[in-house]
Design an enzyme around this catalytic site. Sequence first.
Site: not given
Ligand code: 13P
Ligand code: G3H
Ligand code: ZN
Length: 309
Positions: A50, A82-83, A180-181, A211-212, A214, A254
Amino acid sequence: MSLVTTKEMFKKSMAEHYAIGAFNINNMETIQGIVDAAEEEKSPVILQASSSAIKFARIEYLKKMVEAAVETTNIPIALHLDHGPDFETCKMCIDAGFSSVMIDGSKYGFEENVGLTQKVVEYAHSKGIVVEAELGKLAGIEDDVNVETDDARFTDPEQAKEFVERTCCDSLAIAIGTSHGAYKFKGEAALRFDILQKVKGLLPNTPIVLHGASTVIPELVETCNQYGGNIPGAKGVPDEMLKKAGETGVSKINVDTDLRLAMTASIRKFLAENPSEFDPRKYLIPARDAIKQTVQHKIKDVFCSSGKA
Ligand code: 13P
Ligand code: G3H
Ligand code: ZN
């Protein structure tokens, strides 16, 4: 092997209905843990940074560490932004040698997102680099973007088709209920597979990104909390749903939060049990192993990309 784009890996994953793991990187131990797992599973892998990871680790270091991973392994590895928040960040990564970038225009209106994505695609394609774009807002915290839960909206499949046709992006991140998170669902976990199916029906040749994603692995959260952490009520996307997503047409999944939890749980436990240790290698070795185990489980049992290298 040299760094690859995601083109070939996605082509194969779409034909054979499995997903490629895209894991966030911030430091050497994380890169090594991810790559050791992918190498052992003979799986392609995407390493993604990121813009805050780039600020933290510095782009030259990230690039060189990923180069070292590529030189010492025999699997396809892509290095992805990423992003990406703007054109300039995407350009910086392309010029630095990344093989893939994401432009995240999801914070803008449709037309502005189309325009920004077109601009990145034009530059990236002129250099042979692929582009992931995003349509639809994820709930939760994105890199430099904070979308309130009540503002979350799912991707409109018809709009997705128009978006891909107009921007010529190489892959598309869609919103189907993930965020996310570590706090993804207040009640039961639920994803809009109907939207995923509609998008896939309209865009059969476009790799779809989740995305998101986890799992927010309960044992890792428990270990963190047992050894001084305070992460109550964390909840992620269950493995079965991610498996179904891979089978239903998601090509890239992701993962960042689970790696953070794996590393933190391991370090917390080690330091609590070994209060007199202060050699960082002593706790970074099990932390790297925890990353490896977490990634290996996902590749083998959830994304089903083992042996696809
Ligand atoms: P998580 O927070 O679910 O791991 O998602 C990560 C993500 O989407 C990074 O772009
Ligand atoms: O989608 C976001 C990723 O988890 C990256 O997070 O910007 O804290 O590195 P970060
Ligand atoms: Zn993401």
